[in-house]
Structure formats: structure tokens, C-alpha cells
Design a protein around this motif. Structure first.
Motif, PDB file in Angstrom:
ATOM      1  N   ALA A  47       0.780  -1.056  -0.078  1.00  0.00           N
ATOM      2  CA  ALA A  47      -0.115  -0.111   0.003  1.00  0.00           C
ATOM      3  C   ALA A  47       0.994   1.164   0.173  1.00  0.00           C
ATOM      4  O   ALA A  47       2.008   1.081   0.425  1.00  0.00           O
ATOM      5  CB  ALA A  47      -0.849   0.051   1.200  1.00  0.00           C
ATOM      6  N   ASN A  48       0.305   2.298  -0.221  1.00  0.00           N
ATOM      7  CA  ASN A  48       0.856   3.688  -0.074  1.00  0.00           C
ATOM      8  C   ASN A  48       0.066   4.148   1.247  1.00  0.00           C
ATOM      9  O   ASN A  48      -0.889   4.142   1.321  1.00  0.00           O
ATOM     10  CB  ASN A  48       0.645   4.473  -1.348  1.00  0.00           C
ATOM     11  N   GLN A  49       0.833   4.921   2.167  1.00  0.00           N
ATOM     12  CA  GLN A  49       0.577   5.177   3.331  1.00  0.00           C
ATOM     13  C   GLN A  49       0.436   6.761   3.438  1.00  0.00           C
ATOM     14  O   GLN A  49       1.563   7.313   3.715  1.00  0.00           O
ATOM     15  CB  GLN A  49       1.290   4.488   4.331  1.00  0.00           C
ATOM     16  N   PRO A  50      -0.619   7.388   3.160  1.00  0.00           N
ATOM     17  CA  PRO A  50      -0.659   8.899   3.114  1.00  0.00           C
ATOM     18  C   PRO A  50      -0.588   9.355   4.453  1.00  0.00           C
ATOM     19  O   PRO A  50      -0.908   8.975   5.525  1.00  0.00           O
ATOM     20  CB  PRO A  50      -1.906   9.193   2.683  1.00  0.00           C
ATOM     21  N   LEU A  51      -0.086  10.781   4.357  1.00  0.00           N
ATOM     22  CA  LEU A  51       0.188  11.416   5.706  1.00  0.00           C
ATOM     23  C   LEU A  51      -0.747  12.424   5.787  1.00  0.00           C
ATOM     24  O   LEU A  51      -1.101  13.161   4.778  1.00  0.00           O
ATOM     25  CB  LEU A  51       1.526  12.143   5.864  1.00  0.00           C
ATOM     26  N   PHE A  53      -4.403  19.465   5.361  1.00  0.00           N
ATOM     27  CA  PHE A  53      -3.389  20.142   4.611  1.00  0.00           C
ATOM     28  C   PHE A  53      -3.299  19.598   3.377  1.00  0.00           C
ATOM     29  O   PHE A  53      -3.059  18.308   3.035  1.00  0.00           O
ATOM     30  CB  PHE A  53      -2.121  19.783   5.486  1.00  0.00           C
ATOM     31  N   ASN A  54      -3.038  20.344   2.078  1.00  0.00           N
ATOM     32  CA  ASN A  54      -2.941  20.230   0.913  1.00  0.00           C
ATOM     33  C   ASN A  54      -1.425  20.494   0.663  1.00  0.00           C
ATOM     34  O   ASN A  54      -0.823  21.583   0.865  1.00  0.00           O
ATOM     35  CB  ASN A  54      -3.858  20.926   0.025  1.00  0.00           C
ATOM     36  N   PHE A  55      -0.747  19.214   0.355  1.00  0.00           N
ATOM     37  CA  PHE A  55       0.925  19.496  -0.264  1.00  0.00           C
ATOM     38  C   PHE A  55       1.102  20.022  -1.511  1.00  0.00           C
ATOM     39  O   PHE A  55       1.067  19.610  -2.323  1.00  0.00           O
ATOM     40  CB  PHE A  55       1.468  17.903  -0.138  1.00  0.00           C
ATOM     41  N   LYS A  69       5.923   8.930  -1.827  1.00  0.00           N
ATOM     42  CA  LYS A  69       4.928   9.137  -2.965  1.00  0.00           C
ATOM     43  C   LYS A  69       3.970  10.142  -3.089  1.00  0.00           C
ATOM     44  O   LYS A  69       3.445  10.553  -1.977  1.00  0.00           O
ATOM     45  CB  LYS A  69       4.274   7.547  -2.997  1.00  0.00           C
ATOM     46  N   LYS A  70       3.550  10.642  -4.109  1.00  0.00           N
ATOM     47  CA  LYS A  70       2.437  11.712  -4.174  1.00  0.00           C
ATOM     48  C   LYS A  70       1.313  10.881  -4.576  1.00  0.00           C
ATOM     49  O   LYS A  70       1.192  10.119  -5.481  1.00  0.00           O
ATOM     50  CB  LYS A  70       2.794  12.581  -5.428  1.00  0.00           C
ATOM     51  N   ALA A 111     -13.622  18.816   0.250  1.00  0.00           N
ATOM     52  CA  ALA A 111     -14.375  19.604  -0.587  1.00  0.00           C
ATOM     53  C   ALA A 111     -13.622  19.992  -1.979  1.00  0.00           C
ATOM     54  O   ALA A 111     -14.410  20.460  -2.913  1.00  0.00           O
ATOM     55  CB  ALA A 111     -14.702  20.893  -0.008  1.00  0.00           C
ATOM     56  N   GLN A 112     -12.662  19.478  -1.895  1.00  0.00           N
ATOM     57  CA  GLN A 112     -11.839  19.803  -3.127  1.00  0.00           C
ATOM     58  C   GLN A 112     -10.769  18.616  -3.200  1.00  0.00           C
ATOM     59  O   GLN A 112     -10.500  18.009  -2.339  1.00  0.00           O
ATOM     60  CB  GLN A 112     -11.058  21.102  -3.044  1.00  0.00           C
ATOM     61  N   ASN A 113     -10.208  18.386  -4.262  1.00  0.00           N
ATOM     62  CA  ASN A 113      -9.143  17.419  -4.419  1.00  0.00           C
ATOM     63  C   ASN A 113      -7.970  18.025  -3.630  1.00  0.00           C
ATOM     64  O   ASN A 113      -7.660  19.084  -3.408  1.00  0.00           O
ATOM     65  CB  ASN A 113      -8.472  17.365  -5.855  1.00  0.00           C
ATOM     66  N   VAL A 114      -7.253  16.932  -2.715  1.00  0.00           N
ATOM     67  CA  VAL A 114      -6.367  17.329  -1.703  1.00  0.00           C
ATOM     68  C   VAL A 114      -4.945  16.419  -2.513  1.00  0.00           C
ATOM     69  O   VAL A 114      -5.138  15.153  -2.732  1.00  0.00           O
ATOM     70  CB  VAL A 114      -6.702  16.830  -0.480  1.00  0.00           C
ATOM     71  N   THR A 115      -3.931  16.992  -2.543  1.00  0.00           N
ATOM     72  CA  THR A 115      -2.552  16.154  -2.809  1.00  0.00           C
ATOM     73  C   THR A 115      -1.907  15.957  -1.326  1.00  0.00           C
ATOM     74  O   THR A 115      -1.495  16.752  -0.557  1.00  0.00           O
ATOM     75  CB  THR A 115      -1.857  17.143  -3.498  1.00  0.00           C
ATOM     76  N   LEU A 116      -1.714  14.699  -1.250  1.00  0.00           N
ATOM     77  CA  LEU A 116      -0.966  14.344  -0.097  1.00  0.00           C
ATOM     78  C   LEU A 116       0.423  13.402  -0.440  1.00  0.00           C
ATOM     79  O   LEU A 116       0.592  13.336  -1.632  1.00  0.00           O
ATOM     80  CB  LEU A 116      -1.844  13.216   0.533  1.00  0.00           C
ATOM     81  N   ILE A 117       1.210  13.259   0.536  1.00  0.00           N
ATOM     82  CA  ILE A 117       2.570  12.476   0.313  1.00  0.00           C
ATOM     83  C   ILE A 117       2.416  11.477   1.446  1.00  0.00           C
ATOM     84  O   ILE A 117       1.830  11.503   2.524  1.00  0.00           O
ATOM     85  CB  ILE A 117       3.647  13.325   0.408  1.00  0.00           C
ATOM     86  N   GLY A 118       3.287  10.298   1.034  1.00  0.00           N
ATOM     87  CA  GLY A 118       3.422   9.398   2.082  1.00  0.00           C
ATOM     88  C   GLY A 118       4.225   8.357   1.705  1.00  0.00           C
ATOM     89  O   GLY A 118       4.617   8.165   0.276  1.00  0.00           O
TER      90      GLY A 118
END
Length: 454
Positions: free
Chosen positions: A136-140, A234-236, A250-251, A267-274
Motif C-alpha cells: 500500500a501507499n501510506q498517506p500522511l 493540509f494540501n501538499f 509517493k505523491k 470539498a476539493q481535490n487534496v494532494t497528499l504524500i506518504g
């Protein structure tokens, strides 16, 4: 087998049946048949010992994560599926990835496998650990309270931040990212609570931000935080910079409305990393269980979700840990042939191990058993032919007229040849050639006697 010309042969010695069979079938001498028999018994015993000790364990131990975390949920899914195949999975909860890594390194509590996020060991992975692949990818997830959205982590300076409990992957990643932004301590306060306690503190207003990850935060907590009206996710915006600085990150894109379409959360697209989450095993993990575990992991992680595509995991991604040979074979070929046609894991494992032990053995033994008689017969024939060479030369020398002195000289040479012939030891299958040789010796002696009388 000795070439003694006694009127009465000595009684046959009592020999093991295998030795007798080798003598009668291939014409081996008793000593050679005994050596071959011992070798066959040794190989058979070694194969049986290997079959016994290579049997897969019925119980394996996995170090997971806190109760309610994604690590714990995945471990329970493994346990339920493996139980149907006759394998017991013992789950030991932990504080998260860092704890899991320590347990795997030390072998604490007999741990065999565990979930470990990437980015904890850098370029020097500990010896004796291998990856079975990424699962898996583990988002922060970073939740914070602020009147307006913040776009950089540096804006958290001077605030009270929940960075996760020591021993969790959250704590390691949070301190790394904050350090990249120059936040290492005062005036910023780091609060090392577990995920649920930190979330409650944020909701009460005693914390300004919290870092959460699925290895330590229950899914219900993540949903509750997203639904809180005064909190923001938080949006990266600088995600590309982070993943290029640290290749283990990973993005990850979280689509608008992914958690709740009706309430439009988020409410909007959110970019995470992890980081990626890898299934790490200790050296010596049984190959059959490795295949079984990965086949069940495909069922657990292979389905699509809001954060992954169908069939994306498990995968042999290049990570910090070397991929085990068994895992590489599985990703290329899948389960072995016997496991696909035999539903029972234990029966399939036994058949597979028998094939692995017996087939190479037969590939070695059959040519060897066919070659040994040929080589042995050739060696016996060479010994017989060696006696013929001086006999032929002697007979040639006796073709010319001879005086008595010459006859006595040739008879002395013939006595030496006959002595060598009588010392020969040949198997019963060469009796005809042996007696023919003795007959030829007698024939030449008769000719010499006739020459001497003349």
C-alpha cells in the motif's frame, strides 16, 4: 567371484537385498555393490530429512500496529484468509512501523513478518530482512486549525503539534518533514500522543495541528477529523519537491468527495504524500508460506480504493529492502503448479516438496546407475585384455623353431601370465570370458609342451 578353481564353491554370504539386486542386475562386485547401496541409502535418508525440515510452519507471527489502525485491519484480514488454508497467523500489536522494524531485527517474540513503512532505514537496510513487496501507499494526514488555509509546513512554526507516539511511522515522518522546514523544537511544541489522544486534543483546541497515518490512526478517527467544521486537511502544494528530495515518498491524490460524496468530503481535490508500506520478512521465511501469504495479499490489497487502483498492490517495487527470491518468483509466475491444482495447502506443499526432492535425485541417479555398470564392465574387460597382450606376444614368439632353452624361457613367461590370470577377480557375468582366457593359456602351454617334446 574369485577365480579359484575349487571343486566346491563356498556358500553364498548373506547380503542385504539391495546389494544382491545390484550384483545380479549390473554385475557389480560385492564391494562396489555395497558402496552403491550405501550411497543410495544415504541419498534417500537425506531426502527424507529435507522433506521433514522443509515442511512449512503451521503458525507464523506478524507484528502489526495499534488497535484500529490499517496495519491491524490488514493483519486481521490475513489471519482470516490464512485460517481457511490451515495456517494460523498470530498477530502482535505494536506502536507502528518503527516498533515493527525493531522486532523484526531482533526476532522478538518469534516475529516472522511485519508491516514497515519505507524511509526508516535509508540506504543501509539492516541485514537479514527481505521485502515481500509493497502492499500500500501510506498517506500522511495533517489536520490543523487556522482561519485561512496554509500552504507550507513552515507556517506551523511556533504552534503545538501532535507528531505521533514514539515508535510509530508517523513520528519518524513528521519530525523529518518538520525538520526540512526548519522546525525542530522551541518555540514549536511537539506533543507525542498516540493518534486518538492527539485527535481529541485537536478537537478540544489544546493542539493546533496533528500528523496522522494509517499505521497508527484508526480510519474512524481520520473520517471524524475530516468532518470537523473548524479543521482543515493540509494540501501538499509542494508535493513534487518533497518526493524528489526523498524518493521513498509517493505523491497521492485524494479526489473531491472521496470520503462522502453527499457531504462532499473533502470539498476539493487534496494532494497528499506518504511512504509505501512493505511486508518485511526475516531471513529464512518459508518459501511455501511466502507464496501463500502473497496470494492472499493480492486478495486483500488488490482491490481498488479511494487511494489505489485495482491490482496496483502488492507489487515488487524497488524499495530500501531487497526483494526476496521467493517473492520475485511469485510476481513473475504466481503460485506453483501444484498449489493451483490442489486446493489443500498442506497436500500441495507435500507434493511440491516431494517433486523438488525426488526429481533432481532421479535426474542424477538414473544416468549414474546406467553409467556405472558400463564403466565397471569396461574396467573388468580392460583387466582381462591386459592378460591377453603378453599371451599373444608369447604365442607369436613360439611360431618359429626353438631349442629346449628357448622353450623353457617361454614356459617361465607363461607361468607368470597364468599367475596373473589366476589373481584376477571378476563378477559372475564375466565368467565366460575368464574361463576362455584360462583355456587360451592352456592352449599355449600345450603348444609349448609339444615343441619341447619335439
Amino acid at each position: 567371484f574369485a577365480s579359484d578353481f575349487c571343486m566346491h564353491a563356498p556358500p553364498e554370504k548373506s547380503r542385504p537385498r539391495l546389494v544382491t539386486a545390484l550384483i545380479e542386475t549390473f554385475g557389480f562386485s560385492p564391494w562396489l555393490a555395497s558402496i552403491v547401496a550405501l550411497f543410495l541409502v544415504f541419498l534417500t535418508g537425506a531426502a527424507l530429512v529435507w522433506l521433514w525440515f522443509s515442511a512449512p510452519p503451521s503458525v507464523i507471527t506478524l507484528t502489526s500496529g495499534p488497535e484500529g489502525s490499517s496495519f491491524q485491519r490488514n493483519a486481521e484480514a490475513y489471519r482470516d484468509r490464512l485460517a481457511k488454508r490451515g495456517v494460523t497467523l498470530k498477530i502482535i500489536p505494536s506502536g507502528g512501523s518503527t516498533d515493527n522494524l525493531k522486532r523484526l531485527q531482533s526476532g522478538e517474540a518469534g516475529v516472522d513478518i511485519g508491516f514497515v513503512q519505507s524511509g526508516l532505514v535509508g540506504e543501509n537496510p539492516p541485514p537479514g530482512l527481505f521485502s515481500l513487496g509493497s502492499v500500500a501507499n501510506q498517506p500522511l494526514w495533517i489536520y490543523y486549525r487556522n482561519a485561512t488555509p496554509i500552504t507550507r509546513l513552515a507556517e506551523l512554526a511556533g504552534k503545538r503539534i501532535g507528531v505521533g507516539a514514539p515508535g510509530s511511522g508517523t513520528h519518524s515522518l513528521a519530525t523529518l518533514l518538520l525538520g526540512m522546514n526548519g522546525i525542530t523544537g522551541a518555540p514549536t511544541t511537539f506533543v507525542e500522543h498516540d493518534a486518538e489522544a492527539a485527535a481529541k486534543e485537536l478537537l478540544k483546541g489544546t493542539l493546533d495541528a496533528v500528523f496522522l497515518m494509517g499505521d497508527s490512526a484508526p480510519l474512524a478517527t481520520l473520517r471524524a477529523m475530516l468532518a470537523a467544521p473548524d479543521l482543515r486537511l493540509f494540501n501538499f502544494a509542494q508535493a513534487d519537491a518533497y518526493v524528489r528530495r526523498h524518493t521513498f515518498l509517493k505523491k497521492i491524490e485524494l479526489p473531491q468527495g472521496a470520503f462522502d460524496v453527499g457531504k462532499n468530503l473533502p470539498a476539493q481535490n487534496v494532494t497528499l504524500i506518504g511512504p509505501a508500506v512493505e511486508l518485511i520478512a526475516r531471513k529464512g521465511f518459508n518459501s511455501a508460506v511466502s507464496d501463500l501469504l502473497l496470494s492472499e495479499a493480492k486478495e486483500v490489497h488488490g482491490k481498488g480504493s479511494i487511494l489505489r487502483k485495482p491490482g496496483e498492490f502488492p507489487a515488487p517495487n524497488d524499495g530500501e529492502y531487497p526483494i526476496s527470491d521467493d517473492a520475485q518468483r511469485f510476481y513473475k509466475s504466481g503460485l506453483g503448479f501444484t498449489y493451483t491444482i490442489v486446493d489443500n495447502f498442506w497436500v500441495a506443499s507435500l507434493i511440491n516438496r516431494v517433486l523438488v526432492a525426488i526429481v533432481p535425485l532421479l535426474l542424477v541417479l538414473i544416468p549414474a546407475i546406467r553409467f556405472l555398470p558400463i564403466a565397471y564392465r569396461w574396467s573388468v574387460q580392460v583387466r582381462i585384455y591386459r592378460c591377453y597382450r603378453p599371451l599373444l606376444r608369447l604365442e607369436t614368439d613360439a611360431q618359429v623353431p626353438m631349442d629346449q632353452e628357448r622353450v623353457r624361457e617361454l614356459k617361465a613367461r607363461l607361468d607368470e601370465i597364468e599367475h596373473d590370470v589366476n589373481k584376477l577377480k571378476v563378477p559372475a557375468s564375466f565368467a565366460y570370458q575368464f574361463y576362455a582366457l584360462q583355456g587360451h593359456v592352456a592352449f599355449v602351454r600345450n603348444r609349448l609342451n609339444a615343441a619341447g617334446a619335439t
